[in-house]
Design a protein around this motif. Structure first.
Motif, PDB file in Angstrom:
ATOM      1  N   ILE A  54      14.620  26.526 -23.346  1.00  0.00           N
ATOM      2  CA  ILE A  54      14.319  27.947 -23.232  1.00  0.00           C
ATOM      3  C   ILE A  54      13.833  28.238 -21.814  1.00  0.00           C
ATOM      4  O   ILE A  54      12.954  27.550 -21.297  1.00  0.00           O
ATOM      5  N   LYS A  55      14.442  29.243 -21.197  1.00  0.00           N
ATOM      6  CA  LYS A  55      14.056  29.667 -19.855  1.00  0.00           C
ATOM      7  C   LYS A  55      14.066  31.191 -19.833  1.00  0.00           C
ATOM      8  O   LYS A  55      15.078  31.802 -20.205  1.00  0.00           O
ATOM      9  N   ASP A  56      12.980  31.771 -19.427  1.00  0.00           N
ATOM     10  CA  ASP A  56      12.844  33.232 -19.369  1.00  0.00           C
ATOM     11  C   ASP A  56      13.176  33.884 -20.707  1.00  0.00           C
ATOM     12  O   ASP A  56      13.834  34.922 -20.761  1.00  0.00           O
ATOM     13  N   GLY A  57      12.780  33.222 -21.801  1.00  0.00           N
ATOM     14  CA  GLY A  57      12.999  33.769 -23.131  1.00  0.00           C
ATOM     15  C   GLY A  57      14.414  33.612 -23.664  1.00  0.00           C
ATOM     16  O   GLY A  57      14.726  34.069 -24.760  1.00  0.00           O
ATOM     17  N   LYS A  58      15.282  32.960 -22.903  1.00  0.00           N
ATOM     18  CA  LYS A  58      16.669  32.747 -23.338  1.00  0.00           C
ATOM     19  C   LYS A  58      16.890  31.276 -23.655  1.00  0.00           C
ATOM     20  O   LYS A  58      16.387  30.395 -22.957  1.00  0.00           O
ATOM     21  N   GLN A  59      17.659  31.014 -24.699  1.00  0.00           N
ATOM     22  CA  GLN A  59      18.008  29.639 -25.044  1.00  0.00           C
ATOM     23  C   GLN A  59      19.282  29.283 -24.287  1.00  0.00           C
ATOM     24  O   GLN A  59      20.305  29.946 -24.426  1.00  0.00           O
ATOM     25  N   LEU A  60      19.204  28.218 -23.477  1.00  0.00           N
ATOM     26  CA  LEU A  60      20.314  27.810 -22.626  1.00  0.00           C
ATOM     27  C   LEU A  60      20.704  26.364 -22.905  1.00  0.00           C
ATOM     28  O   LEU A  60      19.853  25.549 -23.257  1.00  0.00           O
ATOM     29  N   PRO A  61      21.990  26.031 -22.727  1.00  0.00           N
ATOM     30  CA  PRO A  61      22.430  24.650 -22.952  1.00  0.00           C
ATOM     31  C   PRO A  61      21.941  23.730 -21.842  1.00  0.00           C
ATOM     32  O   PRO A  61      21.938  24.096 -20.663  1.00  0.00           O
ATOM     33  N   GLY A  62      21.519  22.537 -22.222  1.00  0.00           N
ATOM     34  CA  GLY A  62      21.072  21.547 -21.265  1.00  0.00           C
ATOM     35  C   GLY A  62      22.186  20.592 -20.892  1.00  0.00           C
ATOM     36  O   GLY A  62      23.306  20.685 -21.376  1.00  0.00           O
ATOM     37  N   LYS A  63      21.861  19.643 -20.019  1.00  0.00           N
ATOM     38  CA  LYS A  63      22.835  18.642 -19.588  1.00  0.00           C
ATOM     39  C   LYS A  63      23.089  17.600 -20.666  1.00  0.00           C
ATOM     40  O   LYS A  63      24.162  16.998 -20.718  1.00  0.00           O
ATOM     41  N   LYS A  64      22.080  17.360 -21.516  1.00  0.00           N
ATOM     42  CA  LYS A  64      22.207  16.311 -22.522  1.00  0.00           C
ATOM     43  C   LYS A  64      23.063  16.796 -23.683  1.00  0.00           C
ATOM     44  O   LYS A  64      22.758  17.793 -24.329  1.00  0.00           O
ATOM     45  N   GLY A  65      24.119  16.073 -23.937  1.00  0.00           N
ATOM     46  CA  GLY A  65      24.997  16.413 -25.043  1.00  0.00           C
ATOM     47  C   GLY A  65      26.303  15.670 -24.921  1.00  0.00           C
ATOM     48  O   GLY A  65      26.539  14.931 -23.965  1.00  0.00           O
ATOM     49  N   ILE A  66      27.156  15.887 -25.892  1.00  0.00           N
ATOM     50  CA  ILE A  66      28.464  15.242 -25.898  1.00  0.00           C
ATOM     51  C   ILE A  66      29.493  16.217 -26.444  1.00  0.00           C
ATOM     52  O   ILE A  66      29.213  16.982 -27.362  1.00  0.00           O
ATOM     53  N   SER A  67      30.661  16.201 -25.844  1.00  0.00           N
ATOM     54  CA  SER A  67      31.783  17.003 -26.310  1.00  0.00           C
ATOM     55  C   SER A  67      32.863  16.040 -26.776  1.00  0.00           C
ATOM     56  O   SER A  67      33.363  15.230 -25.991  1.00  0.00           O
ATOM     57  N   LEU A  68      33.189  16.114 -28.047  1.00  0.00           N
ATOM     58  CA  LEU A  68      34.204  15.224 -28.614  1.00  0.00           C
ATOM     59  C   LEU A  68      35.532  15.962 -28.716  1.00  0.00           C
ATOM     60  O   LEU A  68      35.583  17.074 -29.246  1.00  0.00           O
ATOM     61  N   SER A  69      36.595  15.331 -28.238  1.00  0.00           N
ATOM     62  CA  SER A  69      37.933  15.888 -28.441  1.00  0.00           C
ATOM     63  C   SER A  69      38.239  15.823 -29.933  1.00  0.00           C
ATOM     64  O   SER A  69      37.525  15.157 -30.699  1.00  0.00           O
ATOM     65  N   LEU A  70      39.293  16.474 -30.361  1.00  0.00           N
ATOM     66  CA  LEU A  70      39.639  16.423 -31.787  1.00  0.00           C
ATOM     67  C   LEU A  70      39.954  15.001 -32.244  1.00  0.00           C
ATOM     68  O   LEU A  70      39.584  14.614 -33.355  1.00  0.00           O
ATOM     69  N   ASP A  71      40.599  14.210 -31.395  1.00  0.00           N
ATOM     70  CA  ASP A  71      40.869  12.806 -31.748  1.00  0.00           C
ATOM     71  C   ASP A  71      39.575  12.023 -31.920  1.00  0.00           C
ATOM     72  O   ASP A  71      39.420  11.261 -32.871  1.00  0.00           O
ATOM     73  N   GLN A  72      38.630  12.216 -31.005  1.00  0.00           N
ATOM     74  CA  GLN A  72      37.347  11.523 -31.091  1.00  0.00           C
ATOM     75  C   GLN A  72      36.561  11.990 -32.307  1.00  0.00           C
ATOM     76  O   GLN A  72      35.920  11.182 -32.983  1.00  0.00           O
ATOM     77  N   TRP A  73      36.578  13.293 -32.582  1.00  0.00           N
ATOM     78  CA  TRP A  73      35.887  13.830 -33.755  1.00  0.00           C
ATOM     79  C   TRP A  73      36.457  13.211 -35.030  1.00  0.00           C
ATOM     80  O   TRP A  73      35.725  12.843 -35.936  1.00  0.00           O
ATOM     81  N   GLU A  74      37.771  13.085 -35.096  1.00  0.00           N
ATOM     82  CA  GLU A  74      38.404  12.524 -36.288  1.00  0.00           C
ATOM     83  C   GLU A  74      37.989  11.067 -36.503  1.00  0.00           C
ATOM     84  O   GLU A  74      37.725  10.654 -37.632  1.00  0.00           O
ATOM     85  N   VAL A  75      37.895  10.285 -35.435  1.00  0.00           N
ATOM     86  CA  VAL A  75      37.450   8.889 -35.555  1.00  0.00           C
ATOM     87  C   VAL A  75      36.020   8.848 -36.093  1.00  0.00           C
ATOM     88  O   VAL A  75      35.723   8.098 -37.027  1.00  0.00           O
TER      89      VAL A  75
END
Length: 104
Positions: free
Chosen positions: A70-91
């Motif tokens: 949270i910054k200035d009352g807004k919820q913002l995405p951080g650097k920590k995370g993972i994005s899985l492609s559909l192939d990776q999600w399926e595995v």
């Protein structure tokens, strides 16, 4: 046809990421999480600071698990995370039972 405009199978073969679990673009410049090229559907909040969403980025669908801050009352995405492609999600999805069996 799905709400994304293509069937899931058409996106499955388009993934050109290297399978390391990171976003396909590795730039050091700061970018906003949501741009004209991105549409995001929030699926669930798994904690106060973590969310799961499905998003389209550069014409491809990703399952995104990300920490927010949270910054200035807004919820913002951080650097920590993972994005899985559909192939990776399926595995991952196909191994959920194995993960559940290992949890006491």
């Amino acid at each position: 046809m799905s709400k994304w405009g293509k069937r899931k199978e058409e996106y499955d073969r388009d993934d050109d990421s290297d399978g390391d679990g990171e976003s396909p673009v590795k730039k050091k410049t700061k970018k906003k999480f949501v741009s004209d090229d991105t549409s995001t559907i929030e699926i669930c909040e798994i904690s106060k600071t973590r969310k799961v969403s499905v998003r389209m980025w550069q014409g491809k669908i990703f399952v995104d698990i990300r920490e927010f801050y949270i910054k200035d009352g807004k919820q913002l995405p951080g650097k920590k995370g993972i994005s899985l492609s559909l192939d990776q999600w399926e595995v991952l999805r196909n191994h959920i039972d194995e993960v559940d069996k290992e949890i006491p």
